[in-house]
Design a protein around this motif. Structure first.
Motif, short mmCIF file in Angstrom:
data_model
loop_
_atom_site.label_atom_id
_atom_site.label_comp_id
_atom_site.label_asym_id
_atom_site.label_seq_id
_atom_site.Cartn_x
_atom_site.Cartn_y
_atom_site.Cartn_z
N ALA A 18 0.83 -1.21 0.00
CA ALA A 18 0.00 0.00 0.00
C ALA A 18 0.87 1.26 0.00
O ALA A 18 0.54 2.25 -0.67
N ASP A 19 1.99 1.22 0.74
CA ASP A 19 2.89 2.37 0.77
C ASP A 19 3.54 2.57 -0.60
O ASP A 19 3.66 3.69 -1.09
N LEU A 20 3.96 1.47 -1.21
CA LEU A 20 4.57 1.55 -2.54
C LEU A 20 3.56 2.07 -3.57
O LEU A 20 3.92 2.86 -4.45
N ALA A 21 2.32 1.66 -3.44
CA ALA A 21 1.28 2.14 -4.37
C ALA A 21 1.11 3.65 -4.22
O ALA A 21 0.96 4.36 -5.23
N ARG A 22 1.12 4.15 -3.00
CA ARG A 22 1.00 5.60 -2.80
C ARG A 22 2.22 6.32 -3.41
O ARG A 22 2.07 7.34 -4.08
N SER A 114 2.34 11.45 3.12
CA SER A 114 2.82 11.10 4.46
C SER A 114 1.95 11.72 5.55
O SER A 114 1.75 11.12 6.61
N ALA A 115 1.44 12.92 5.30
CA ALA A 115 0.55 13.56 6.28
C ALA A 115 -0.78 12.82 6.38
O ALA A 115 -1.34 12.67 7.46
N VAL A 116 -1.26 12.33 5.24
CA VAL A 116 -2.52 11.59 5.21
C VAL A 116 -2.36 10.20 5.82
O VAL A 116 -3.26 9.69 6.47
N ASP A 117 -1.19 9.59 5.63
CA ASP A 117 -0.91 8.25 6.14
C ASP A 117 0.36 8.30 7.00
O ASP A 117 1.47 8.13 6.50
N PRO A 118 0.19 8.55 8.31
CA PRO A 118 1.36 8.69 9.19
C PRO A 118 2.28 7.46 9.21
O PRO A 118 3.48 7.61 9.43
N SER A 119 1.75 6.28 8.95
CA SER A 119 2.64 5.10 8.94
C SER A 119 3.60 5.18 7.75
O SER A 119 4.77 4.80 7.86
N LEU A 120 3.14 5.69 6.61
CA LEU A 120 4.02 5.91 5.47
C LEU A 120 5.05 6.97 5.83
O LEU A 120 6.25 6.81 5.57
N GLY A 121 4.60 8.06 6.43
CA GLY A 121 5.51 9.13 6.84
C GLY A 121 6.58 8.63 7.80
O GLY A 121 7.75 8.97 7.65
N TYR A 122 6.17 7.81 8.77
CA TYR A 122 7.15 7.27 9.71
C TYR A 122 8.17 6.39 8.99
O TYR A 122 9.37 6.51 9.23
N GLU A 123 7.69 5.52 8.11
CA GLU A 123 8.60 4.60 7.41
C GLU A 123 9.60 5.37 6.56
O GLU A 123 10.79 5.07 6.55
#
Length: 152
Positions: A18-22, A114-123
């Motif tokens: 999901a992170d890669l897709a974003r 990253s703001a919308v998905d904090p787990s992506l931002g953290y990673e």
């Protein structure tokens, strides 16, 4: 860029699909000719790159010494982290030493994702923090070498 393409990049290896897709929505392949300045110290930082082929010299302006190469990046390495942090200005410069094939990311869009998905931002922050620590150590060692060099 596809999720599979990004998943093969060393910097992104192991990230959730999901992170890669974003991230794929913010990515595009680019070619950079040898000799082109990619980053100019203090200029606005709006992108980052995953180097797929070729080499890039990271440089730094040193008072009284001009611009000095502090590191060389090659395939599998990431270029640019200043897009993540205010004031969004490059802290280093960079020039393509050879022709470079890379994946370019729109840093502003990645900040929004990253703001919308904090787990992506953290990673991403975790991964870039590792890169920053390595680059700062490299710059420190290079500057120490320069200070030990005999005056010519």
């Amino acid at each position: 860029m596809t999720v599979a393409d990004l998943g093969r990049e060393p910097f992104l290896r192991g990230m959730r699909g999901a992170d890669l897709a974003r991230l794929a929505t913010a990515a595009r392949p680019v070619e950079i000719p040898a000799g082109r300045r990619i980053l100019t110290e203090s200029a606005p930082a709006e992108n980052f790159w995953l180097v797929r082929e070729g080499t890039v010299d990271l440089d730094l302006k040193l008072p009284g010494q001009g611009t000095t190469v502090i590191d060389t990046l090659g395939p599998g390495m990431v270029l640019g982290w200043s897009w993540m942090f205010r004031p969004y200005r490059w802290r280093f410069g960079a020039v393509a030493r050879t022709r470079v094939e890379a994946v370019e990311f729109d840093g502003r869009l990645v900040r929004t994702l990253s703001a919308v998905d904090p787990s992506l931002g953290y990673e991403l922050t975790r991964r870039f923090a590792e890169v920053m620590a390595e680059r700062l150590q490299s710059a420190r060692l290079r500057m120490a070498d320069l200070s030990m060099a005999p005056a010519g």
